[in-house]
Design an enzyme around this catalytic site. Sequence first.
Site, PDB file in Angstrom:
ATOM      1  N   LYS A 173      40.089  46.933  53.691  1.00  0.00           N
ATOM      2  CA  LYS A 173      39.455  46.088  54.703  1.00  0.00           C
ATOM      3  C   LYS A 173      38.772  46.894  55.802  1.00  0.00           C
ATOM      4  O   LYS A 173      38.974  48.093  55.959  1.00  0.00           O
ATOM      5  CB  LYS A 173      40.468  45.092  55.268  1.00  0.00           C
ATOM      6  CG  LYS A 173      40.783  44.000  54.249  1.00  0.00           C
ATOM      7  CD  LYS A 173      41.605  42.868  54.799  1.00  0.00           C
ATOM      8  CE  LYS A 173      41.718  41.760  53.738  1.00  0.00           C
ATOM      9  NZ  LYS A 173      42.577  40.651  54.176  1.00  0.00           N
ATOM     10  N   ARG A 213      48.987  43.105  48.676  1.00  0.00           N
ATOM     11  CA  ARG A 213      47.893  42.738  47.762  1.00  0.00           C
ATOM     12  C   ARG A 213      46.835  43.835  47.832  1.00  0.00           C
ATOM     13  O   ARG A 213      46.289  44.097  48.906  1.00  0.00           O
ATOM     14  CB  ARG A 213      47.310  41.389  48.183  1.00  0.00           C
ATOM     15  CG  ARG A 213      46.149  40.882  47.351  1.00  0.00           C
ATOM     16  CD  ARG A 213      45.625  39.574  47.959  1.00  0.00           C
ATOM     17  NE  ARG A 213      44.525  39.004  47.200  1.00  0.00           N
ATOM     18  CZ  ARG A 213      43.243  39.343  47.358  1.00  0.00           C
ATOM     19  NH1 ARG A 213      42.908  40.276  48.247  1.00  0.00           N
ATOM     20  NH2 ARG A 213      42.298  38.758  46.634  1.00  0.00           N
TER      21      ARG A 213
END
Length: 297
Positions: free
Chosen positions: A225, A266
């Site tokens: 991210k 995840r």
Amino acid sequence: MSKQSGRGRVVGLPAWDRCAVIGVVNVTPDSFSDGGRWFDTAAAVKHGLALVAEGADLVDVGGESTRPGATRVDEAEELKRVIPVVRGLAAEGVTVSVDTMRASVAAQSLAAGAALVNDVSGGLADPAMIPVVAEAGAPFVVMHWRGFLEGGNVKGVYDDVVTEVVDELHARVEAVLAGGVSPDRIVVDPGLGFSKDAEHDLVLLAHLDRLLTLGHPLLVAASRKRFLGRVLAAGPEAAPPPARERDAATAAVSALAAHAGAWAVRVHEVRATADAVRVARAVEGARAAGNGAEGAR
């Protein structure tokens, strides 16, 4: 709340004695990290099986990009992308999660063999989602969400990001419970990168213990991210490395999350994170053994 009680057990899924690893299969042409690489059904199923071979405990299949600025695909296209991949992986014995905000996609994925519904909107995007999940008796990930990101970083202003995320997640969990989803099938996710800047994401990671006070297993989804790109950039004005060069940083977050008591992480690249969570578990076990020996003196 102890780390182990925070890690918890999600009814309807296997139990692990460590933080679980969820591998990502994006069946999309426009994902921020690997858009288009697994768009073909056969390629997506093959990739999912490869993630399991590398150590993934579950595989999360999504047919719609949720990156900032992404345009939503229509229902028919999402179904066309997702259902054959879910069916193919489930037929191979893989524990499959479906990443969707649509009740119809969740329902058909569960019918095709998915075991978990991962809705980044926590049931807010589609009012039919909670009834579908409740009726199916499926485990459900409730993520902190403040709206679609088509216009960018929507409502990313906080006075106290940890308190506000915890309070908003609590309210959402209450709504999901009221909708009939069993409390032992709910997972919470702080929604790193969703209506949050890099500082918000880092503060949330520093206070995962506060999220565990919600009393439900915790999923941390930090993989590749933007905030990791900011951390890795050579300086405040330097360009962040591309998404696929953030996997070592992702594994570091996985180790931290596992140590803090997260139920699962995840990730896109599984092998390093699978190693990281096993090391975290081994250290946890050594600490417990040491404490037991100390107490026996």
